[in-house]
Design a protein around this motif. Structure first.
Motif, mmCIF file in Angstrom:
data_model
loop_
_atom_site.group_PDB
_atom_site.id
_atom_site.type_symbol
_atom_site.label_atom_id
_atom_site.label_comp_id
_atom_site.label_asym_id
_atom_site.label_seq_id
_atom_site.Cartn_x
_atom_site.Cartn_y
_atom_site.Cartn_z
ATOM 1 N N ILE A 1 0.843 -1.192 0.000
ATOM 2 C CA ILE A 1 0.000 0.000 0.000
ATOM 3 C C ILE A 1 0.877 1.240 0.000
ATOM 4 C CG2 ILE A 1 -0.202 0.313 2.506
ATOM 5 C CD1 ILE A 1 -3.248 0.752 1.982
ATOM 6 N N ASP A 2 0.435 2.258 -0.735
ATOM 7 C CA ASP A 2 1.228 3.476 -0.908
ATOM 8 C C ASP A 2 1.137 4.329 0.350
ATOM 9 O OD1 ASP A 2 2.743 5.463 -1.976
ATOM 10 O OD2 ASP A 2 1.128 6.344 -3.170
ATOM 11 N N THR A 3 2.239 4.436 1.051
ATOM 12 C CA THR A 3 2.293 5.261 2.263
ATOM 13 C C THR A 3 2.952 6.592 1.953
ATOM 14 O OG1 THR A 3 4.407 4.246 2.876
ATOM 15 C CG2 THR A 3 2.392 3.275 3.788
ATOM 16 N N PRO A 4 2.577 7.657 2.663
ATOM 17 C CA PRO A 4 3.170 8.976 2.374
ATOM 18 C C PRO A 4 4.642 9.017 2.731
ATOM 19 C CG PRO A 4 1.849 9.066 4.357
ATOM 20 C CD PRO A 4 1.618 7.714 3.758
ATOM 21 N N ARG A 5 5.402 9.657 1.860
ATOM 22 C CA ARG A 5 6.825 9.867 2.110
ATOM 23 C C ARG A 5 7.085 11.375 2.161
ATOM 24 N NH1 ARG A 5 9.263 7.040 -2.859
ATOM 25 N NH2 ARG A 5 7.275 7.753 -3.703
ATOM 26 N N GLU A 6 7.669 11.807 3.210
ATOM 27 C CA GLU A 6 7.887 13.235 3.420
ATOM 28 C C GLU A 6 9.163 13.674 2.728
ATOM 29 O OE1 GLU A 6 7.625 16.390 7.143
ATOM 30 O OE2 GLU A 6 7.822 14.240 7.486
ATOM 31 N N ARG A 7 9.101 14.818 2.075
ATOM 32 C CA ARG A 7 10.269 15.355 1.394
ATOM 33 C C ARG A 7 11.133 16.145 2.373
ATOM 34 N NH1 ARG A 7 7.785 18.707 -3.386
ATOM 35 N NH2 ARG A 7 6.278 19.158 -1.756
ATOM 36 N N PRO A 8 12.433 16.219 2.111
ATOM 37 C CA PRO A 8 13.294 17.051 2.964
ATOM 38 C C PRO A 8 12.870 18.511 2.883
ATOM 39 C CG PRO A 8 14.605 15.576 1.598
ATOM 40 C CD PRO A 8 13.202 15.490 1.087
ATOM 41 N N PRO A 9 13.050 19.266 3.929
ATOM 42 C CA PRO A 9 12.670 20.683 3.896
ATOM 43 C C PRO A 9 13.575 21.465 2.954
ATOM 44 C CG PRO A 9 13.869 20.193 5.904
ATOM 45 C CD PRO A 9 13.638 18.873 5.225
ATOM 46 N N SER A 10 13.055 22.558 2.428
ATOM 47 C CA SER A 10 13.848 23.435 1.568
ATOM 48 C C SER A 10 14.687 24.374 2.425
ATOM 49 C CB SER A 10 12.923 24.250 0.672
ATOM 50 O OG SER A 10 12.121 25.131 1.457
ATOM 51 N N PRO A 11 15.746 24.981 1.848
ATOM 52 C CA PRO A 11 16.533 25.954 2.619
ATOM 53 C C PRO A 11 15.694 27.105 3.160
ATOM 54 C CG PRO A 11 17.728 25.302 0.648
ATOM 55 C CD PRO A 11 16.364 24.685 0.550
ATOM 56 N N ARG A 12 14.713 27.558 2.387
ATOM 57 C CA ARG A 12 13.858 28.653 2.873
ATOM 58 C C ARG A 12 13.029 28.216 4.073
ATOM 59 N NH1 ARG A 12 10.024 31.760 -1.312
ATOM 60 N NH2 ARG A 12 12.093 32.347 -2.071
ATOM 61 N N GLU A 13 12.555 26.963 4.031
ATOM 62 C CA GLU A 13 11.759 26.462 5.147
ATOM 63 C C GLU A 13 12.616 26.326 6.402
ATOM 64 O OE1 GLU A 13 8.449 22.913 5.887
ATOM 65 O OE2 GLU A 13 9.855 22.819 4.196
ATOM 66 N N VAL A 14 13.847 25.841 6.237
ATOM 67 C CA VAL A 14 14.750 25.718 7.386
ATOM 68 C C VAL A 14 15.082 27.096 7.948
ATOM 69 C CG1 VAL A 14 17.066 25.006 8.090
ATOM 70 C CG2 VAL A 14 15.698 23.524 6.615
ATOM 71 N N ALA A 15 15.307 28.075 7.073
ATOM 72 C CA ALA A 15 15.580 29.436 7.547
ATOM 73 C C ALA A 15 14.398 29.986 8.328
ATOM 74 C CB ALA A 15 15.904 30.339 6.355
ATOM 75 N N ARG A 16 13.187 29.663 7.891
ATOM 76 C CA ARG A 16 12.007 30.132 8.627
ATOM 77 C C ARG A 16 11.919 29.462 9.992
ATOM 78 N NH1 ARG A 16 8.597 29.003 5.064
ATOM 79 N NH2 ARG A 16 7.685 27.097 5.910
ATOM 80 N N TRP A 17 12.253 28.183 10.062
ATOM 81 C CA TRP A 17 12.245 27.509 11.363
ATOM 82 C C TRP A 17 13.252 28.148 12.316
ATOM 83 C CZ3 TRP A 17 12.614 21.803 9.206
ATOM 84 C CH2 TRP A 17 11.377 21.455 8.659
ATOM 85 N N ILE A 18 14.442 28.441 11.802
ATOM 86 C CA ILE A 18 15.508 28.961 12.666
ATOM 87 C C ILE A 18 15.173 30.364 13.154
ATOM 88 C CG2 ILE A 18 17.935 29.695 12.687
ATOM 89 C CD1 ILE A 18 18.578 27.358 10.871
ATOM 90 N N THR A 19 14.600 31.197 12.289
ATOM 91 C CA THR A 19 14.329 32.590 12.665
ATOM 92 C C THR A 19 13.021 32.762 13.418
ATOM 93 O OG1 THR A 19 13.358 32.944 10.466
ATOM 94 C CG2 THR A 19 15.686 33.513 10.752
ATOM 95 N N THR A 20 12.198 31.733 13.478
ATOM 96 C CA THR A 20 10.947 31.820 14.235
ATOM 97 C C THR A 20 11.229 31.582 15.720
ATOM 98 O OG1 THR A 20 9.681 31.034 12.338
ATOM 99 C CG2 THR A 20 8.628 30.868 14.495
ATOM 100 N N SER A 21 10.562 32.355 16.551
ATOM 101 C CA SER A 21 10.736 32.188 17.993
ATOM 102 C C SER A 21 10.319 30.775 18.413
ATOM 103 C CB SER A 21 9.885 33.223 18.736
ATOM 104 O OG SER A 21 9.912 32.987 20.131
ATOM 105 N N PRO A 22 11.088 30.120 19.300
ATOM 106 C CA PRO A 22 10.731 28.752 19.714
ATOM 107 C C PRO A 22 9.312 28.637 20.243
ATOM 108 C CG PRO A 22 12.941 29.310 20.469
ATOM 109 C CD PRO A 22 12.355 30.566 19.897
ATOM 110 N N SER A 23 8.822 29.671 20.898
ATOM 111 C CA SER A 23 7.468 29.597 21.458
ATOM 112 C C SER A 23 6.388 29.634 20.377
ATOM 113 C CB SER A 23 7.241 30.758 22.430
ATOM 114 O OG SER A 23 7.385 32.004 21.767
ATOM 115 N N ARG A 24 6.745 30.042 19.169
ATOM 116 C CA ARG A 24 5.768 30.154 18.092
ATOM 117 C C ARG A 24 5.929 29.053 17.043
ATOM 118 N NH1 ARG A 24 5.305 36.167 15.894
ATOM 119 N NH2 ARG A 24 3.484 35.156 14.953
#
Length: 526
Positions: free
Chosen positions: A382-405
């Motif tokens: 059965i076809d299960t979802p496979r998650e793609r690696p995050p993009s550099p822009r997405e990683v930059a957004r994670w890093i610059t976002t406040s941990p509480s948010r």
């Protein structure tokens, strides 16, 4: 209502050709000369002025007003005769009443040419778009008082052409707008408006030089938003430079190489697309390996030359197989294991399986269940979802976002990534230190932070440290003082809105008029 209460006698009212017409004349009152202010009642002559007014009962209204021309008997006045004006009814050289003229001007300010003309047509005022724009450009701009706190920012007019917008940060009103973003133009404006105490800007060297030349005593503030924006851009460059580490953000990254090295399942190897790619690869190389050109091989095989070139340049036929993108998670994913178990128990009806899932809370369509069990009918997993690696822009957004948010998903992925990439982990620590300085409005740690950027061995962060050192005094003010360019960003959004409403065809003079006058209109009529 008695006409004697007014400076005008109404003689007749009638409807002709769908137009309401009023015939009136002025009363025999003393009128003052517009030059010397001396009163006069000596009549030179009379003439009739035709004035358009706002519609009445859905019909256009025309007023035929008989007015006097009088002599001026002032001994020192150069004017010999003058025409009388009626307050709130006539204006010199104008064939509209002030009430209608105000309506035309507001239609031009709010909707510009075509939109203003269409609105006026609804209220039975026929004007072309060029006439509406002409009336708009006749409106005088309010005099620009010297602001105490000035905001300076640029915006894109079109393509690579930029403009400059000046905003009074105290009143939140735009003051000036012009094409270009050169230092001399800004310096010239500041010289003609002395008294500016604080100037908020971005990190542009052009504006920095213009403020230094035009207002050397003004306190320059590098805006906090632009500082954070510049840091976020550098973080994105660091993430792009370490793109190979980004798959580590996915769960169980250790098993990924094993899945790739184990090869494809037998069912996947026998797919028609893979067999077709293998046959084409062998056929193309059978011709091109003999020294034939790409075009000759394409003519012989009856293929497009681009297809032949793709297969000829590939080392193995597997490189030519179109890679399918991992599918996105769906609402059916939590029920896939249940579907697999029920299939193994012998339930092979997609309709029955869908009804069972609905009883368990599934809200999706039957068709999605049918597609999910389709691989099971062919003996495939059965076809299960496979998650793609995050993009550099997405990683930059994670890093610059406040941990509480950060969301739980982002937090888990970022923790996995930082645990396996020391460079991004160090970047995350530096970003948090700068965020703490902004939150506490404390710039005492800025020199040490800049030194950490320089010694981080990350070129994007080292270049940011160099740029901040060149403008360190303004950066310190941006961190420690409450001044910022937030008002400018809001006004620039308004500028872009007006440009889009005019389909991007507005010149700078028209854009300046609309932006400044709309802001004034909103201030007096919120």
């Amino acid at each position: 209502m008695s006409p004697h209460l007014y400076a005008v006698w109404v003689e007749r009212v009638w409807v002709e050709g769908g137009v309401v017409r009023i015939s009136a004349r002025t009363r025999e009152l003393m009128v003052t000369c517009p030059d010397c202010g001396r009163g006069s009642v000596r009549v030179h002559s009379r003439y009739t002025r035709t004035l358009a007014d706002r519609a009445v009962g859905g019909r256009p209204l025309l007023i035929g007003l008989s007015v006097r021309r009088l002599f001026c008997d002032g001994p020192g006045c150069a004017r010999r005769t003058f025409a009388e004006q009626v307050d709130d009814l006539t204006v010199r050289y104008q064939r509209r009443t002030p009430l209608l003229q105000r309506l035309v001007e507001m239609a031009g300010v709010l909707l510009a040419g075509r939109g203003g003309a269409r609105l006026l047509q609804i209220v039975n005022v026929t004007l072309s778009r060029t006439s509406v724009l002409f009336q708009l450009m006749r409106m005088p701009l309010p005099s620009a008082a010297t602001p105490r706190v000035l905001g300076v920012d640029d915006f894109a007019l079109y393509a690579d052409v930029y403009g400059t917008l000046l905003v009074d940060a105290d009143t939140r009103l735009p003051i000036a707008l012009w094409a270009g973003r050169d230092a001399e133009q800004l310096a010239a404006w500041l010289r003609t408006h002395p008294g500016v105490e604080v100037v908020c800007r971005d990190g542009s060297l052009v504006y920095r030089q213009g403020i230094t030349d035009g207002a050397p005593d003004a306190l320059q503030v590098s805006d906090r938003f632009h500082l954070w924006q510049g840091l976020s851009k550098r973080v994105g460059e660091v993430a792009a430079a370490h793109r190979g580490c980004l798959p580590n953000a996915l769960p169980d990254p250790e098993s990924a190489p094993q899945r790739r090295s184990a090869g494809a399942p037998s069912g996947r190897a026998d797919t028609p697309a893979r067999r077709h790619a293998k046959r084409l690869f062998e056929a193309v190389h059978a011709v091109t390996d003999t020294g034939r050109s790409i075009n000759a091989a394409a003519r012989e095989l009856g293929l497009d030359w681009r297809t032949v070139r793709k297969y000829a340049q590939a080392a193995t036929w597997d490189e030519c197989v179109r890679r399918t993108r991992p599918r996105r998670p769906t609402s059916l994913d939590p029920y896939l294991e249940y579907l697999r178990l029920r299939w193994e128990e012998g339930e092979h009806s997609a309709k029955e399986l869908h009804q069972e899932l609905v009883a368990k809370g599934y809200r999706g369509h039957y068709q999605r269940v049918k597609m999910a069990v389709a691989p099971l009918r062919r003996g495939l997993p059965i076809d299960t979802p496979r998650e793609r690696p995050p993009s550099p822009r997405e990683v930059a957004r994670w890093i610059t976002t406040s941990p509480s948010r950060r969301g739980l998903h982002a937090t888990e992925h970022l923790n996995r990534l930082l645990a396996r990439c020391p460079e991004l982990d160090h970047t995350h620590d530096l970003v948090r230190k700068f965020a703490d300085m902004l939150d506490a409005r404390d710039a005492n740690g800025l020199p040490d932070w800049l030194e950490e950027l320089t010694t981080s061995r990350l070129p994007p962060l080292a270049s940011l440290a160099k740029a901040i050192r060149e403008d360190q005094a303004a950066v310190v003010q941006g961190i420690t003082t409450p001044f910022n360019s937030g008002v400018n960003e809001g006004r620039i959004t308004d500028v872009k809105l007006q440009k889009r409403l005019m389909a991007g065809r507005a010149g700078v003079p028209l854009l300046r008029h609309r932006v400044i006058l709309i802001a004034q209109l909103r201030r007096h009529h919120p």
